[in-house]
Every structure is written in structure tokens, then in C-alpha cells.
Design an enzyme around this catalytic site. Structure first.
Site, PDB file in Angstrom:
ATOM      1  N   CYS A  59      -7.844 -17.779  14.596  1.00 34.90           N
ATOM      2  CA  CYS A  59      -7.339 -18.306  13.236  1.00 34.90           C
ATOM      3  C   CYS A  59      -8.616 -18.304  12.148  1.00 34.90           C
ATOM      4  O   CYS A  59      -8.023 -18.389  10.730  1.00 34.90           O
ATOM      5  CB  CYS A  59      -6.939 -19.700  13.442  1.00 34.90           C
ATOM      6  SG  CYS A  59      -5.502 -19.708  14.561  1.00 34.90           S
ATOM      7  N   ASN A  82       1.872 -22.382  11.472  1.00 31.58           N
ATOM      8  CA  ASN A  82       0.202 -22.092  11.756  1.00 31.58           C
ATOM      9  C   ASN A  82       0.455 -20.311  11.883  1.00 31.58           C
ATOM     10  O   ASN A  82       0.909 -19.594  12.827  1.00 31.58           O
ATOM     11  CB  ASN A  82      -0.294 -22.329  12.911  1.00 31.58           C
ATOM     12  CG  ASN A  82      -1.729 -22.035  13.092  1.00 31.58           C
ATOM     13  OD1 ASN A  82      -2.098 -21.039  12.534  1.00 31.58           O
ATOM     14  ND2 ASN A  82      -2.253 -22.523  13.960  1.00 31.58           N
ATOM     15  N   HIS A 125      -7.119 -24.431   6.837  1.00 26.34           N
ATOM     16  CA  HIS A 125      -6.257 -23.808   7.687  1.00 26.34           C
ATOM     17  C   HIS A 125      -4.933 -24.648   7.768  1.00 26.34           C
ATOM     18  O   HIS A 125      -5.104 -25.831   8.238  1.00 26.34           O
ATOM     19  CB  HIS A 125      -7.309 -23.410   8.937  1.00 26.34           C
ATOM     20  CG  HIS A 125      -6.288 -22.815  10.022  1.00 26.34           C
ATOM     21  ND1 HIS A 125      -5.384 -21.903   9.876  1.00 26.34           N
ATOM     22  CD2 HIS A 125      -6.362 -23.106  11.221  1.00 26.34           C
ATOM     23  CE1 HIS A 125      -4.765 -21.711  11.000  1.00 26.34           C
ATOM     24  NE2 HIS A 125      -5.170 -22.345  11.770  1.00 26.34           N
TER      25      HIS A 125
HETATM   26  O1  UT7 Z   1      -5.185 -22.768  15.080  1.00 25.82           O
HETATM   27  C1  UT7 Z   1      -5.625 -23.625  16.100  1.00 25.82           C
HETATM   28  C2  UT7 Z   1      -4.105 -23.685  16.721  1.00 25.82           C
HETATM   29  N1  UT7 Z   1      -4.033 -25.094  17.493  1.00 25.82           N
HETATM   30  C3  UT7 Z   1      -4.020 -26.147  16.703  1.00 25.82           C
HETATM   31  O2  UT7 Z   1      -4.225 -26.297  15.921  1.00 25.82           O
HETATM   32  C4  UT7 Z   1      -3.574 -27.393  17.751  1.00 25.82           C
HETATM   33  C5  UT7 Z   1      -4.144 -28.619  17.393  1.00 25.82           C
HETATM   34  N2  UT7 Z   1      -3.578 -29.485  18.376  1.00 25.82           N
HETATM   35  C6  UT7 Z   1      -2.398 -30.205  17.849  1.00 25.82           C
HETATM   36  O3  UT7 Z   1      -1.778 -29.709  16.622  1.00 25.82           O
HETATM   37  C7  UT7 Z   1      -1.744 -31.254  18.887  1.00 25.82           C
HETATM   38  O4  UT7 Z   1      -2.674 -31.559  19.835  1.00 25.82           O
HETATM   39  C8  UT7 Z   1      -0.321 -30.794  19.184  1.00 25.82           C
HETATM   40  C9  UT7 Z   1       0.883 -30.871  17.931  1.00 25.82           C
HETATM   41  C10 UT7 Z   1      -0.425 -29.427  19.986  1.00 25.82           C
HETATM   42  C11 UT7 Z   1       0.251 -31.990  20.241  1.00 25.82           C
HETATM   43  O5  UT7 Z   1       0.260 -33.053  19.541  1.00 25.82           O
HETATM   44  P1  UT7 Z   1      -0.409 -34.395  20.368  1.00 25.82           P
HETATM   45  O6  UT7 Z   1      -0.287 -35.694  19.431  1.00 25.82           O
HETATM   46  O7  UT7 Z   1      -1.834 -34.015  20.652  1.00 25.82           O
HETATM   47  O8  UT7 Z   1       0.419 -34.546  21.663  1.00 25.82           O
HETATM   48  P2  UT7 Z   1       0.001 -34.433  23.136  1.00 25.82           P
HETATM   49  O9  UT7 Z   1      -0.571 -33.061  23.566  1.00 25.82           O
HETATM   50  O10 UT7 Z   1      -0.961 -35.685  23.357  1.00 25.82           O
HETATM   51  O11 UT7 Z   1       1.412 -34.856  23.819  1.00 25.82           O
HETATM   52  C12 UT7 Z   1       1.947 -36.218  23.870  1.00 25.82           C
HETATM   53  C13 UT7 Z   1       3.113 -36.122  24.687  1.00 25.82           C
HETATM   54  C14 UT7 Z   1       3.297 -35.614  25.868  1.00 25.82           C
HETATM   55  O12 UT7 Z   1       3.953 -36.482  26.896  1.00 25.82           O
HETATM   56  P3  UT7 Z   1       3.410 -37.365  27.778  1.00 25.82           P
HETATM   57  O13 UT7 Z   1       2.657 -36.804  28.501  1.00 25.82           O
HETATM   58  O14 UT7 Z   1       2.899 -38.531  26.658  1.00 25.82           O
HETATM   59  O15 UT7 Z   1       4.813 -37.857  28.326  1.00 25.82           O
HETATM   60  C15 UT7 Z   1       3.729 -34.063  25.805  1.00 25.82           C
HETATM   61  O16 UT7 Z   1       4.144 -33.609  26.952  1.00 25.82           O
HETATM   62  O17 UT7 Z   1       4.380 -35.275  23.885  1.00 25.82           O
HETATM   63  C16 UT7 Z   1       4.485 -34.316  24.760  1.00 25.82           C
HETATM   64  N3  UT7 Z   1       4.961 -33.019  24.129  1.00 25.82           N
HETATM   65  C17 UT7 Z   1       6.222 -32.797  23.451  1.00 25.82           C
HETATM   66  N4  UT7 Z   1       7.220 -33.586  23.398  1.00 25.82           N
HETATM   67  C18 UT7 Z   1       8.381 -33.052  22.594  1.00 25.82           C
HETATM   68  C19 UT7 Z   1       4.188 -31.999  24.021  1.00 25.82           C
HETATM   69  N5  UT7 Z   1       4.789 -30.957  23.217  1.00 25.82           N
HETATM   70  C20 UT7 Z   1       5.902 -31.527  22.702  1.00 25.82           C
HETATM   71  C21 UT7 Z   1       7.077 -30.989  22.271  1.00 25.82           C
HETATM   72  N6  UT7 Z   1       8.135 -31.950  21.867  1.00 25.82           N
HETATM   73  N7  UT7 Z   1       7.002 -29.646  21.650  1.00 25.82           N
END
Ligand code: UT7
Length: 333
Positions: free
Chosen positions: A118, A290, A260
Site C-alpha cells: 500500500c 482501500n 492512505h
Molecule cells: O493497507 C493496510 C490494510 N490493512 C488495514 O488497514 C487493516 C487495519 N485494521 C483494521 O482496519 C481493523 O483492525 C479491522 C477493520 C480489520 C477490524 O476492526 P477491529 O475493530 O480491529 O475488529 P477486531 O479484529 O478486533 O474484531 C472484533 C470482532 C471479532 O469478534 P469477537 O472475537 O469479538 O467475537 C471479529 O471476529 O469483530 C469480528 N469481525 C467482524 N464482524 C462482522 C471481524 N470482521 C468482521 C466483519 N463483520 N467483517
């Protein structure tokens, strides 16, 4: 040795017509519009159609033609091409050569791909700047073109909601004596201790795509979202502070912040740290998600065409990506 100031002569962008909504994704994986908007700010993303040649080089052609026209040049005026495509058209020839061909350039200009995921387009910018500054080349086409839908695992809700396809391009050239456009300062970094947090393992020399690889899903992007998130906020903030300091200016001198576009919460966390009012921050992650290394040149082009960014404005650009790579650039448009 005479040094020149680097100027953005023209910009262009291309987004495929096909729109994929959060509700569309929710039909396939266990997610919903509200969760995606709350956690990422993303509403829609665009999806490329290879039958219309919306490949990395095909999208790049359309964005590059706009940028070349905006620079009042023709394709044969370009004397070097730099392309960032995280997943290129193919491993070789490189996407920059494909683009040279599609633009009908016959001047045998150099054509090079850069891969810093990225951060790739932002990595290419200081390299092009150095070549313009030192008089090596006059007109460099710097492109970020990304077909993320080709490495996105549509069965993994942790990643598939995040990415979209698109392309942005700029033509860099020399500022004339009476102009003050310039790239004030740049900084690039990588922290390979975090290399496993965001990767596409298979397809390269070490792991060819076999049935076993396909069965394990190693041909798709994998990510540790929380680690990438934390690192993104930290590095974009610290590298932005560094380029501002190196330029001898202050955060008050920044007219526009173009980060970004990966996640609205990351953008807001960095913008708030600098005390930027929201109207100073260019955001389009809601529409396009993204688009990897294409996010900044797309946002830049849109903001210029909308008349937000004007000649003489100071722009702070910052990016991060797999590697984990990161970078920042401070320039006068
Ligand atoms: O260019 C670089 C590319 N990458 C990035 O920029 C990624 C940077 N990271 C992020 O943007 C965030 O970490 C995410 C958007 C990917 C995830 O958000 P988060 O607030 O960090 O969520 P999390 O990973 O802590 O997940 C929280 C909960 C989990 O459930 P439990 O374990 O609390 O029951 C996940 O399983 O949300 C769940 N979850 C979802 N639920 C609904 C994860 N993805 C999803 C989804 N829909 N798509």
C-alpha cells in the site's frame, strides 16, 4: 550541479464502474453494513472487470492519459515510468512495460515496477523526485494501480470488506524558475519485524500455486488487523511529524492532509493527533475502500478536480502497508 524543483504537472485517476456495497458482501460472509461502517467507514468499493481490461495496466492507461493531458504533454513526452501494483498484471514483463505499450509510447523510456504494497506509490514519489531534481529525467509518470479484488479472499470477513480496485497517476516534472512548487521533504521506512502481519504468501518463487496451496487459501491476503491498525497510526503520525520538521515548517503550514485510505478510524486517529480539522483531511475511503497504493493519487486527483486543492497549497501525504512499510511526503502543489 544544477538542481531543479519537482512539480506535480498533472494528475489522473480511474475507478471501475462496478460498485460492491456492504450489503452485497453480507450476502456471502457473516457481516453487516453497520459493523463495516462503524469499524472502517467504508460504504462501497469498486470492482475491476478484466473483460473491459480493467487490469492494473489497463486502469493505469486511463488514469495516465488524464494525468498526461492535465500536464499538457503527450505520452511520448514521458521519459520514465514508475508503477506500483501490489499484484501486477503478471510477474514479468512488469506492469510499467505493459503500460508503456498501452500508452503507445515509442521513445523506449525506462519502465519500472515498485512493490512496497500500500505504500508503493508513496515510495515511488521520492525516487521520481530525486531523478527530476538531479536532471536525470524531465517527465516521470508515477502510477499506483491496484486490482485488489484479485487477492481478496471473498470468504474471509476479516479482510474482504476492506479492499477495492482503482488507479491514480501523476506526472512529475521540473518547476520553472518563477514557480515555487516543490517537494520539501520525504521519508520512507520499513519494520520487517512485523512482516507476517499482512501478506500474500503464495504465487512467488518460494511457494508456487499448487492444489495444496489453493486448499489452504494461501493464495489470498492474510492480515492481523489490530497489529496493522496500531502500527499504521503510530508510523503515519511519526513520519508525518518528521517530514514537517525536516522541511523547517510546522503543522499549521499544512493546507491538506492526504492519508492512505485504509480505515476511517486510522485516518481520524492521525488527523486528531495533529489537531487537523476534518475539513483539512481528504477522505474517500467511504466510496472506494482501500485501493492499496492507489488511494493517495486517487484522492489527490479527485481533490484537485473538485477544486479543493489549488496551486500553492502545502500537502502532507502519509501511507503504510505490508512490510510493514510506511512513508510520508510534504510538498507544495
Ligand atoms: O493497507 C493496510 C490494510 N490493512 C488495514 O488497514 C487493516 C487495519 N485494521 C483494521 O482496519 C481493523 O483492525 C479491522 C477493520 C480489520 C477490524 O476492526 P477491529 O475493530 O480491529 O475488529 P477486531 O479484529 O478486533 O474484531 C472484533 C470482532 C471479532 O469478534 P469477537 O472475537 O469479538 O467475537 C471479529 O471476529 O469483530 C469480528 N469481525 C467482524 N464482524 C462482522 C471481524 N470482521 C468482521 C466483519 N463483520 N467483517
Amino acid at each position: 550541479m544544477k538542481l531543479f524543483n519537482t512539480k506535480i504537472l498533472g494528475t489522473g485517476s480511474f475507478l471501475p464502474d462496478k460498485i460492491l456495497t456492504n450489503d452485497d458482501i453480507a450476502k456471502r460472509v457473516d457481516t453487516n453494513h453497520q459493523w463495516i461502517v462503524e469499524r472502517t467507514g467504508i460504504h462501497t468499493r469498486r470492482i475491476a472487470d478484466l473483460s473491459k481490461d480493467e487490469s492494473p495496466s489497463g486502469m493505469a492507461k486511463l488514469a495516465a492519459l488524464q494525468a498526461i493531458e492535465a500536464a499538457n504533454l503527450t505520452p511520448n513526452d514521458i521519459d520514465f515510468i514508475l508503477v506500483s501494483a501490489t499484484l501486477p498484471d503478471m510477474f514479468f514483463p512488469n506492469t510499467a512495460c505493459m503500460l508503456q505499450h498501452k500508452l503507445g509510447i515509442t521513445n523506449a523510456c525506462g519502465a519500472l515496477d515498485i512493490n512496497a504494497a500500500c505504500t508503493g506509490w508513496l515510495y515511488a514519489l521520492p525516487m521520481a523526485d530525486a531523478m527530476i531534481k538531479t536532471g536525470v529525467y524531465k517527465h516521470i509518470l508515477v502510477v499506483g494501480s491496484e486490482m485488489t479484488s484479485s487477492f481478496n479472499n471473498w470468504d474471509d470477513r476479516n479482510t474482504c470488506i476492506l479492499f477495492g480496485d482503482g488507479c491514480g497517476a501523476v506526472v512529475l516534472g521540473r518547476a520553472s524558475e518563477n514557480e515555487d512548487s516543490q517537494i520539501y521533504s520525504t521519508t520512507l521506512a520499513a519494520d520487517s519485524t512485523k512482516k507476517d502481519h499482512l501478506m500474500l504468501q503464495a504465487g512467488g518463487a518460494c511457494k508456487r500455486v499448487t492444489q495444496e496451496v489453493l486448499d489452504k487459501g494461501e493464495n489470498w491476503v492474510t492480515m492481523n488487523g489490530q497489529e496493522v491498525f496500531k502500527s499504521a497510526v503510530k508510523t503515519m503520525a511519526s513520519l508525518s511529524e518528521k517530514v514537517i520538521k525536516d522541511s523547517g515548517k510546522t503543522m499549521e503550514d499544512v493546507d491538506w492532509f492526504i492519508p492512505h485510505q485504509a480505515n476511517l478510524r486510522i485516518i481520524e486517529a492521525v488527523g486528531n493527533r495533529f489537531g487537523f480539522p476534518p475539513e483539512k483531511v481528504i477522505i474517500n475511503v467511504d466510496k472506494y475502500a482501500n485501493t492499496s497504493s492507489a488511494t493517495i493519487p486517487i484522492a489527490l486527483d479527485e481533490a484537485i478536480r473538485e477544486g479543493k486543492i489549488k496551486r500553492g497549497d502545502n500537502l502532507l501525504l502519509a501511507a503504510f502497508g505490508a512490510g510493514l512499510t510506511a512513508g510520508a511526503v510534504f510538498l507544495k502543489y
